[in-house]
Design a protein around this motif. Structure first.
Motif, PDB file in Angstrom:
ATOM      1  N   PRO A  11      26.787  86.655   1.843  1.00 24.41           N
ATOM      2  CA  PRO A  11      26.116  87.850   2.383  1.00 24.41           C
ATOM      3  C   PRO A  11      27.059  88.843   3.049  1.00 24.41           C
ATOM      4  O   PRO A  11      26.909  90.054   2.890  1.00 24.41           O
ATOM      5  CB  PRO A  11      25.122  87.261   3.391  1.00 24.41           C
ATOM      6  N   GLY A  12      28.028  88.343   3.820  1.00 25.36           N
ATOM      7  CA  GLY A  12      28.972  89.249   4.458  1.00 25.36           C
ATOM      8  C   GLY A  12      29.804  90.013   3.450  1.00 25.36           C
ATOM      9  O   GLY A  12      30.105  91.194   3.637  1.00 25.36           O
ATOM     10  N   GLY A  13      30.162  89.356   2.342  1.00 24.72           N
ATOM     11  CA  GLY A  13      31.000  89.970   1.327  1.00 24.72           C
ATOM     12  C   GLY A  13      30.248  90.881   0.377  1.00 24.72           C
ATOM     13  O   GLY A  13      30.626  92.044   0.185  1.00 24.72           O
ATOM     14  N   TYR A  14      29.146  90.375  -0.208  1.00 25.92           N
ATOM     15  CA  TYR A  14      28.491  91.212  -1.219  1.00 25.92           C
ATOM     16  C   TYR A  14      27.753  92.395  -0.603  1.00 25.92           C
ATOM     17  O   TYR A  14      27.688  93.472  -1.205  1.00 25.92           O
ATOM     18  CB  TYR A  14      27.605  90.393  -2.155  1.00 25.92           C
ATOM     19  N   ILE A 136      41.091  95.278   3.685  1.00 25.62           N
ATOM     20  CA  ILE A 136      40.636  93.942   3.301  1.00 25.62           C
ATOM     21  C   ILE A 136      39.491  93.522   4.207  1.00 25.62           C
ATOM     22  O   ILE A 136      39.536  93.746   5.426  1.00 25.62           O
ATOM     23  CB  ILE A 136      41.783  92.916   3.416  1.00 25.62           C
ATOM     24  N   LEU A 137      38.469  92.906   3.618  1.00 23.75           N
ATOM     25  CA  LEU A 137      37.413  92.252   4.381  1.00 23.75           C
ATOM     26  C   LEU A 137      37.436  90.768   4.040  1.00 23.75           C
ATOM     27  O   LEU A 137      37.354  90.394   2.868  1.00 23.75           O
ATOM     28  CB  LEU A 137      36.034  92.827   4.056  1.00 23.75           C
ATOM     29  N   ILE A 138      37.552  89.931   5.065  1.00 24.96           N
ATOM     30  CA  ILE A 138      37.541  88.477   4.883  1.00 24.96           C
ATOM     31  C   ILE A 138      36.140  87.967   5.201  1.00 24.96           C
ATOM     32  O   ILE A 138      35.651  88.132   6.323  1.00 24.96           O
ATOM     33  CB  ILE A 138      38.571  87.796   5.808  1.00 24.96           C
ATOM     34  N   TYR A 301      39.364  93.525   8.168  1.00 23.40           N
ATOM     35  CA  TYR A 301      38.091  93.239   8.812  1.00 23.40           C
ATOM     36  C   TYR A 301      37.645  91.821   8.438  1.00 23.40           C
ATOM     37  O   TYR A 301      38.182  91.210   7.516  1.00 23.40           O
ATOM     38  CB  TYR A 301      37.022  94.238   8.355  1.00 23.40           C
ATOM     39  N   SER A 302      36.643  91.333   9.139  1.00 18.51           N
ATOM     40  CA  SER A 302      36.097  90.022   8.799  1.00 18.51           C
ATOM     41  C   SER A 302      34.615  89.969   9.153  1.00 18.51           C
ATOM     42  O   SER A 302      34.172  90.615  10.108  1.00 18.51           O
ATOM     43  CB  SER A 302      36.857  88.910   9.526  1.00 18.51           C
ATOM     44  N   ALA A 303      33.855  89.198   8.374  1.00 22.80           N
ATOM     45  CA  ALA A 303      32.408  89.112   8.572  1.00 22.80           C
ATOM     46  C   ALA A 303      31.912  87.722   8.208  1.00 22.80           C
ATOM     47  O   ALA A 303      32.487  87.040   7.361  1.00 22.80           O
ATOM     48  CB  ALA A 303      31.690  90.164   7.716  1.00 22.80           C
ATOM     49  N   GLY A 304      30.830  87.315   8.863  1.00 19.22           N
ATOM     50  CA  GLY A 304      30.155  86.087   8.469  1.00 19.22           C
ATOM     51  C   GLY A 304      30.590  84.859   9.232  1.00 19.22           C
ATOM     52  O   GLY A 304      31.196  84.942  10.310  1.00 19.22           O
ATOM     53  N   ASP A 305      30.269  83.695   8.657  1.00 18.63           N
ATOM     54  CA  ASP A 305      30.476  82.428   9.354  1.00 18.63           C
ATOM     55  C   ASP A 305      31.928  82.160   9.710  1.00 18.63           C
ATOM     56  O   ASP A 305      32.209  81.431  10.658  1.00 18.63           O
ATOM     57  CB  ASP A 305      29.939  81.272   8.509  1.00 18.63           C
ATOM     58  N   CYS A 306      32.877  82.738   8.969  1.00 21.78           N
ATOM     59  CA  CYS A 306      34.293  82.512   9.289  1.00 21.78           C
ATOM     60  C   CYS A 306      34.681  83.158  10.609  1.00 21.78           C
ATOM     61  O   CYS A 306      35.743  82.871  11.160  1.00 21.78           O
ATOM     62  CB  CYS A 306      35.196  82.986   8.157  1.00 21.78           C
TER      63      CYS A 306
END
Length: 456
Positions: A11-14, A136-138, A301-306
């Protein structure tokens, strides 16, 4: 044109990819395991599909109270249930792939590493792909935590990603861990008709949830025949000739046919090359981000459970959207965890939004609370519902709704009215003045609000 490379297709990526494409960026998405990530393929979508079947059987079990006679042999075919679970997960993944394709997003199936803030390298089945990028988004997610003394084998000792291979209902499922995941699976298998023992290291189930809500769930669990072992910490899990044995730290043992480990999550951040490029992580390996999803390295950037910020698919998606809006110059509202709604998919469900009662008691805020038991609701009586409540929190003096809890069937749907109130800083009077249908479960939200009308 800005080129954005996204690592991870959950979800964070798509969701980030869709926003970036809509805002005019060139987008490349690298995914290792399948579009949708663990949320769609092995976690949220599969588990809630399993729970939907369990909920149906639970409703059938109360049919006699409503004057309906059903055969005693009604049961779940677990092989068919799990086949449906996996098919729906794959269909959802395919839908995501279609959305990304029509949005002109380039997709690469492979494992990514970050060489620098401007270069991502993807290892694919055809070889290495080098991607030069502007940002970049991780969004690499997380995976189930296991213990050296409790190694899953995919047959009898299982993580929540492995249960969908079962072709027969467990003769006795032991669930280790009483957080959200453990409670949800314990509730699901109990509803499917399997004997369940829930091993909790804490004094109650769902220790992170509202106390009143957790007490309702534990009472329902025990009333439906589940064995709940509080203050019981697992030491080890081992295979036996025909099942499993769970040994506790005090020497007691629990024997069953299967064991489900629900011990938390570990971020998928190893091997990405974060340390070499200076992306900060905490002691558990979660990536540190600010409220607009920036890491410690410019352009990444970074998003989600990570990130470990709030491990919900909805939060991951919002973090991804916020990141791309910030990067590409669109209007941005930084992430506000005080307005996040969440749900525990037990039977009944627990839905919450805003500040918790514990947070309020630990703060200097003066709060008024109103709680309406569902048993007093006319629609609940018609449906034979006995367990649950609606609870609202408002700031004393000004009457603004700052949080709420709903416990009941489909609480995940009922919480939206409370979520709107929290998000828009509505007063209890404004919530009470909005019309509700009679009879309806949502009427209890308005009634709780009416009870918070200030008396001069």
């Amino acid at each position: 044109m800005t080129h954005v490379t996204i690592i991870g297709g959950g979800p964070g990526g798509y969701e980030a990819a869709l926003v970036a494409s809509r805002l005019g960026a060139e987008v490349t998405l690298v995914e290792r395991d399948g579009l949708g990530g663990s949320t769609v393929l092995t976690d949220c979508v599969p588990s809630k599909t399993l729970i939907a079947t369990s909920d149906l059987l639970t409703e059938v079990g109360t049919a006699a109270e409503l004057g309906v006679q059903v055969p005693k042999a009604v049961r779940a075919d677990i092989a068919a249930v799990n086949s449906r679970v996996l098919a729906l997960a794959q269909a959802q993944s395919n839908d995501i792939a279609h959305r990304l394709t029509v949005s002109n997003i380039s997709m690469i199936a492979g494992t990514a590493t970050i060489e620098s803030a401007g270069v991502v390298v993807a290892e694919t089945a055809e070889g290495q792909v080098r991607i030069e990028t502007d940002s970049i988004l991780i969004a690499t997610g997380a995976h189930p935590r296991v213990s050296a003394d409790a190694q899953p084998d995919g047959e009898r000792i299982l993580t929540w990603e492995q249960v969908y291979g079962l072709t027969e209902l467990p003769e006795h499922m032991i669930v280790v861990g009483s957080g959200v995941t453990g409670a949800e699976f314990a509730s699901a298998y109990n509803g499917l008709g399997a004997p369940v023992t829930l091993v909790s290291s804490r004094d109650r189930v769902l220790p992170g949830e509202d106390v009143d809500a957790a007490n309702v769930i534990e009472d329902v669990f025990t009333r439906r025949g589940m064995t709940v072992m509080g203050n019981s910490r697992m030491a080890s899990v081992e295979r036996t000739a025909d099942g499993v044995r769970v040994t506790l730290t005090d020497g007691r043992t629990v024997v069953g046919s299967h064991c489900l480990l629900a011990l938390g999550s570990i971020p998928n951040t190893e091997g990405l090359g974060l340390e070499a490029i200076g992306v900060e992580v905490d002691e558990a390996g979660f990536i540190r981000v600010d409220r607009v999803s920036r890491t410690s390295v410019r352009g990444i950037y970074s998003a989600g459970d990570c990130t470990g910020v709030f491990m919900l698919a909805s939060v991951a998606a919002q973090q991804g959207r916020i990141a791309m809006s910030h990067l590409l110059g669109d209007a941005v509202h930084p992430l506000d965890l005080g307005k996040v709604s969440s749900n525990v998919f037990t039977s009944p469900e627990i839905a919450t939004v805003g500040m918790s009662q514990q947070q309020m008691e630990e703060s200097d805020l003066q709060i008024d609370v109103a709680m309406m038991p569902l048993a007093s609701n006319a629609r609940a009586k018609m449906q034979g519902l006995h367990d649950g409540f609606v609870k609202l929190f408002v700031r004393r003096g000004v009457g603004i709704v700052v949080g709420g809890v709903v416990v009941g069937p489909k609480a995940s749907e009922l919480i939206h009215a409370v979520s709107l109130a929290v998000s828009a800083s509505l007063t209890a009077d404004q919530v009470a003045d909005a019309f509700t249908v009679y009879p309806s479960l949502s009427g209890s939200v308005a009634e709780a609000a009416r009870r918070l009308h200030p008396v001069v």
